[in-house]
Design a protein around this motif. Structure first.
Motif, mmCIF file in Angstrom:
data_model
loop_
_atom_site.group_PDB
_atom_site.id
_atom_site.type_symbol
_atom_site.label_atom_id
_atom_site.label_comp_id
_atom_site.label_asym_id
_atom_site.label_seq_id
_atom_site.Cartn_x
_atom_site.Cartn_y
_atom_site.Cartn_z
ATOM 1 N N TYR A 124 0.906 -1.321 0.012
ATOM 2 C CA TYR A 124 0.080 -0.085 -0.130
ATOM 3 C C TYR A 124 0.792 1.287 -0.068
ATOM 4 O O TYR A 124 2.018 1.113 0.464
ATOM 5 C CB TYR A 124 -0.912 0.061 1.188
ATOM 6 C CG TYR A 124 -0.028 0.049 2.485
ATOM 7 C CD1 TYR A 124 0.105 1.178 3.299
ATOM 8 C CD2 TYR A 124 0.284 -1.152 2.938
ATOM 9 C CE1 TYR A 124 0.919 1.265 4.235
ATOM 10 C CE2 TYR A 124 1.088 -1.096 4.178
ATOM 11 C CZ TYR A 124 1.649 0.156 4.913
ATOM 12 O OH TYR A 124 2.199 0.311 5.975
ATOM 13 N N LEU A 125 0.276 2.323 -0.338
ATOM 14 C CA LEU A 125 0.839 3.559 -0.368
ATOM 15 C C LEU A 125 -0.050 4.776 -0.273
ATOM 16 O O LEU A 125 -0.906 5.080 -0.990
ATOM 17 C CB LEU A 125 1.878 3.844 -1.967
ATOM 18 C CG LEU A 125 2.282 5.273 -2.151
ATOM 19 C CD1 LEU A 125 3.208 5.729 -0.956
ATOM 20 C CD2 LEU A 125 2.987 5.409 -3.178
ATOM 21 N N PHE A 126 0.115 5.445 0.773
ATOM 22 C CA PHE A 126 -0.425 6.911 0.835
ATOM 23 C C PHE A 126 0.289 8.210 0.839
ATOM 24 O O PHE A 126 1.334 8.013 1.606
ATOM 25 C CB PHE A 126 -1.472 6.801 2.228
ATOM 26 C CG PHE A 126 -2.482 5.744 2.134
ATOM 27 C CD1 PHE A 126 -3.776 5.846 1.459
ATOM 28 C CD2 PHE A 126 -2.287 4.501 2.889
ATOM 29 C CE1 PHE A 126 -4.778 4.971 1.607
ATOM 30 C CE2 PHE A 126 -3.158 3.503 2.668
ATOM 31 C CZ PHE A 126 -4.644 3.886 2.342
ATOM 32 N N ARG A 127 0.173 8.934 -0.092
ATOM 33 C CA ARG A 127 1.022 9.945 -0.268
ATOM 34 C C ARG A 127 0.174 11.377 0.212
ATOM 35 O O ARG A 127 -0.656 11.499 -0.691
ATOM 36 C CB ARG A 127 1.595 10.198 -1.563
ATOM 37 C CG ARG A 127 2.672 11.316 -1.840
ATOM 38 C CD ARG A 127 3.120 11.388 -3.132
ATOM 39 N NE ARG A 127 3.730 10.179 -3.608
ATOM 40 C CZ ARG A 127 4.547 9.818 -3.760
ATOM 41 N NH1 ARG A 127 5.548 10.457 -3.019
ATOM 42 N NH2 ARG A 127 5.081 8.590 -4.310
ATOM 43 N N SER A 128 0.537 12.065 1.179
ATOM 44 C CA SER A 128 -0.046 13.149 1.803
ATOM 45 C C SER A 128 0.593 14.320 1.130
ATOM 46 O O SER A 128 1.700 14.500 0.627
ATOM 47 C CB SER A 128 -0.471 13.196 3.096
ATOM 48 O OG SER A 128 0.742 13.368 3.666
ATOM 49 N N GLY A 129 -0.158 15.602 0.914
ATOM 50 C CA GLY A 129 0.376 16.769 0.441
ATOM 51 C C GLY A 129 0.794 16.752 -1.123
ATOM 52 O O GLY A 129 0.377 15.560 -1.643
ATOM 53 N N ASN A 130 0.990 17.756 -1.766
ATOM 54 C CA ASN A 130 1.312 17.727 -3.099
ATOM 55 C C ASN A 130 2.352 19.022 -3.451
ATOM 56 O O ASN A 130 2.614 19.854 -2.449
ATOM 57 C CB ASN A 130 0.116 18.070 -4.236
ATOM 58 C CG ASN A 130 -0.637 19.148 -3.966
ATOM 59 O OD1 ASN A 130 -0.292 20.251 -3.605
ATOM 60 N ND2 ASN A 130 -2.204 19.029 -4.360
ATOM 61 N N VAL A 131 2.784 19.066 -4.540
ATOM 62 C CA VAL A 131 3.819 20.052 -4.868
ATOM 63 C C VAL A 131 3.433 21.375 -4.600
ATOM 64 O O VAL A 131 4.110 22.421 -4.140
ATOM 65 C CB VAL A 131 4.339 20.028 -6.434
ATOM 66 C CG1 VAL A 131 5.192 18.637 -6.613
ATOM 67 C CG2 VAL A 131 3.289 20.124 -7.260
ATOM 68 N N GLU A 132 2.059 21.720 -4.993
ATOM 69 C CA GLU A 132 1.707 23.221 -4.357
ATOM 70 C C GLU A 132 1.150 23.551 -3.291
ATOM 71 O O GLU A 132 1.067 24.691 -2.602
ATOM 72 C CB GLU A 132 0.384 23.536 -5.595
ATOM 73 C CG GLU A 132 0.853 23.689 -6.990
ATOM 74 C CD GLU A 132 -0.476 24.195 -7.768
ATOM 75 O OE1 GLU A 132 -1.656 24.121 -7.397
ATOM 76 O OE2 GLU A 132 -0.257 24.404 -9.028
ATOM 77 N N HIS A 133 1.115 22.369 -2.381
ATOM 78 C CA HIS A 133 0.701 22.581 -1.073
ATOM 79 C C HIS A 133 1.410 21.489 -0.246
ATOM 80 O O HIS A 133 0.626 20.717 0.323
ATOM 81 C CB HIS A 133 -1.002 22.580 -0.634
ATOM 82 C CG HIS A 133 -1.624 23.418 -1.541
ATOM 83 N ND1 HIS A 133 -1.849 24.680 -1.117
ATOM 84 C CD2 HIS A 133 -2.265 23.153 -2.619
ATOM 85 C CE1 HIS A 133 -2.636 25.378 -1.891
ATOM 86 N NE2 HIS A 133 -2.814 24.322 -3.029
ATOM 87 N N PRO A 134 2.957 21.706 0.020
ATOM 88 C CA PRO A 134 3.624 20.751 0.620
ATOM 89 C C PRO A 134 3.252 20.562 2.339
ATOM 90 O O PRO A 134 3.650 19.281 2.601
ATOM 91 C CB PRO A 134 4.789 21.061 0.207
ATOM 92 C CG PRO A 134 4.877 22.548 -0.104
ATOM 93 C CD PRO A 134 3.615 22.823 -0.556
ATOM 94 N N SER A 135 2.968 21.319 2.795
ATOM 95 C CA SER A 135 2.619 21.312 4.052
ATOM 96 C C SER A 135 1.087 20.737 4.564
ATOM 97 O O SER A 135 0.806 20.579 5.789
ATOM 98 C CB SER A 135 2.491 22.677 4.807
ATOM 99 O OG SER A 135 3.776 23.437 4.719
ATOM 100 N N ASP A 136 0.299 20.325 3.483
ATOM 101 C CA ASP A 136 -0.999 20.064 3.841
ATOM 102 C C ASP A 136 -0.773 18.359 3.682
ATOM 103 O O ASP A 136 -1.352 17.624 2.826
ATOM 104 C CB ASP A 136 -2.096 20.382 2.538
ATOM 105 C CG ASP A 136 -2.480 21.798 3.080
ATOM 106 O OD1 ASP A 136 -1.895 22.505 3.568
ATOM 107 O OD2 ASP A 136 -3.427 22.358 2.122
ATOM 108 N N LYS A 137 -0.263 18.009 4.867
ATOM 109 C CA LYS A 137 0.133 16.484 4.986
ATOM 110 C C LYS A 137 -0.592 15.972 6.303
ATOM 111 O O LYS A 137 -1.128 17.053 7.096
ATOM 112 C CB LYS A 137 1.655 16.093 5.208
ATOM 113 C CG LYS A 137 2.386 16.933 3.944
ATOM 114 C CD LYS A 137 4.113 16.667 4.006
ATOM 115 C CE LYS A 137 4.530 17.532 5.253
ATOM 116 N NZ LYS A 137 6.071 17.255 5.503
#
Length: 540
Positions: free
Chosen positions: A448-461
């Motif tokens: 499994y893999l869960f990736r939080s945040g993205n390049v525009e909102h890196p702190s939204d993890k």
């Protein structure tokens, strides 16, 4: 320094009657050139041209170091001569000086103290106040990343991770990343350096990433700056400090490698950008094109590549006019001063500038930050030549009913994210919130893999959040076990500092009927899940 074989030595004797110091310059020829010479295969012609161009660039760097050493020797000789005018010294030293300084000019040329006289108030003003370095030098590419304390959101760690993820091991070996924490609060500087060391321990240990900060006395009294260009004083202070920060990092970096690239702390890079930039620079050198800037991004000062031997031009210009204009304006003014004559029209000037300022056909960097380091400034500019930014990674997941106790923002729902249509964006996760993935039938989970945040909102993890499974054996397990929740879920993992949770589920757990995420503390940020990938184990 690149591995190679010694071709020749250049020995130069100092001007103090050739008695004071011998400077040894070793010219190293890349193995690719020697291999080509021994195996004359025309298919390697491009490699040979690049090798020769790289050697030429390295020779320019050696020559610059030689000139710098000669300058230091002349200054030392002048200081010794001044000293002897007022003090009695040993006869042998008196003879050496008298016979070795006859060619020293009495002209006093401008220096950094001419433009920043306040630096004379502190002998340590030009020494870094903080230095975390392994002393790596001799690389092809030096990346300079200034960073400051941001009031809304910091992008630095996400930027570093992206840069490192975009490099191959060979590129890492030939690159140095210098992070300049342009703050005078040493506690904050130490905190940032520690964060970098914790998140990138291997890169810090091998000297790939180093951290420095200027001395507080490097900066002027900003309240005494002149307001220029009709800007308010806060903006004048911000851009004046930025000019000084750029001059500081360039001064520090100029002896570290062949090329220098100016970046920012809130950017995204394309894969193998180091090799792309290096080959483009070597191509221009091989063609004997006269360039000053190679531009790999259309925005501001991002992605501007210079030969390290040319950095003194920039440093001097920035220091002369640091209070006058923004740094990207000064860069344009410098190029204009170099090639645009008053007897030529704008068309001629534009053509001449284009020869010195070369633009790569695609952009290798994209600006992702929204909140500027200048208070209240919002920066939404994007480089259209970079291409589309990936904000989510779609996958085909096992059929399931999903549910979130965290309210979604608009149409960025968990259900759509699970189906790969978009990312999930939830509002302010709170302690005790759950996200459920209940499978339509019990399955074995391979990984499994869960990736939080993205390049525009890196702190939204997702912070302090665990991954838990409901197994067919859960009811038979000891509830006193720390890995078993009160309602029977088995804790198998948690999100790391980069906002990622990934792993495998051993078949010994049996079939899994459900998986959930549990938040254990209140968050100050919204939370994004940009990737959900659950792989069923169908092996018998």
């Amino acid at each position: 320094m690149m591995k190679g074989k010694m071709l020749s030595h250049i020995v130069t004797i100092s001007p103090i009657k050739k008695k004071c110091l011998i400077i040894l310059m070793v010219v190293v020829v890349p193995c690719s050139i020697l291999n080509f010479l021994s195996t004359p295969d025309l298919r390697d012609e491009t490699a040979l041209q690049n090798g020769i161009a790289e050697l030429q660039a390295k020779l320019e760097n050696l020559q610059a170091k030689y000139v710098n050493t000669q300058e230091e020797l002349n200054l030392l000789s002048h200081q010794l001569l001044t000293f002897t005018e007022n003090a009695h010294i040993l006869p042998d030293l008196q003879y050496l000086i008298n016979n070795g300084t006859s060619n020293i000019t009495s002209i006093k040329l401008p220096s950094i103290f001419t433009f920043l006289p306040y630096l004379l108030n502190d002998l340590n003003s030009l020494k870094p106040a903080f230095l975390q370095s392994k002393g790596k030098t001799g690389v092809s590419m030096v990346l300079g990343i200034p960073t400051v304390k941001r009031q809304v959101q910091s992008y630095l760690l996400a930027t570093l991770k992206n840069l490192l993820d975009s490099m191959s091991s060979e590129e890492m070996a030939d690159t140095l990343i210098i992070v300049v924490v342009a703050e005078t609060d040493l506690d904050y500087v130490s905190y940032v350096a520690k964060q970098i060391e914790v998140h990138f321990p291997e890169e810090t240990e091998i000297g790939l990433v180093e951290v420095i900060s200027p001395s507080p006395s490097y900066y002027p009294n900003f309240t005494q700056l002149k307001n220029t260009l009709g800007d308010d004083h806060q903006r004048v202070k911000w851009r004046s400090k930025q000019n000084l920060d750029f001059a500081f990092i360039m001064s520090y970096a100029q002896t570290k490698g062949t090329f220098y690239v100016q970046l920012e702390d809130d950017i995204l890079a394309k894969k193998n950008f180091i090799t792309t930039m290096k080959l483009y620079a070597l191509e221009k050198i091989g063609l004997k094109e006269n360039w000053f800037i190679l531009d790999f991004c259309q925005l501001g000062f991002i992605g501007k590549l210079f030969k390290s031997v040319d950095l003194p031009w920039l440093v001097q210009f920035f220091l002369m006019f640091y209070n006058a204009k923004p740094v990207d304006w000064l860069l344009d003014n410098l190029i204009t001063t170099k090639v645009c004559g008053i007897d030529k029209d704008n068309k001629h000037c534009k053509i001449a500038k284009a020869e010195l300022w070369r633009h790569y056909e695609h952009s290798l960097f994209q600006h992702i930050g929204t909140h500027s380091s200048l208070k209240g400034k919002v920066q939404k500019l994007k480089d259209k030549k970079f291409g589309k930014i990936i904000l989510h990674y779609p996958h085909e997941n096992p059929e399931a009913i999903v549910e979130s106790q965290i309210k979604p923002y608009k149409r960025y729902t968990l259900d759509r994210a699970y189906r790969g249509e978009t990312f999930y964006w939830g509002l302010l996760p709170q302690s005790g919130d759950h996200l459920y993935f209940n499978f339509s039938r019990p399955i074995y989970i391979k990984k499994y893999l869960f990736r939080s945040g993205n390049v525009e909102h890196p702190s939204d993890k997702f912070y302090n959040t665990t991954i838990e499974i409901m197994s067919e054996f859960s009811n038979n397990m000891d509830r006193n076990n720390n890995n078993i929740t009160e309602d029977g879920y088995i804790v198998i993992n948690k999100f790391d500092s980069f906002g990622i949770a990934q792993g495998r589920v051993d078949r010994s757990f049996g079939k899994i009927s459900g998986l959930r995420m549990t938040v254990h503390s209140d968050s100050d940020n919204w939370a994004i899940i940009s990737e959900i990938h659950i792989v069923e184990d169908e092996s018998r």
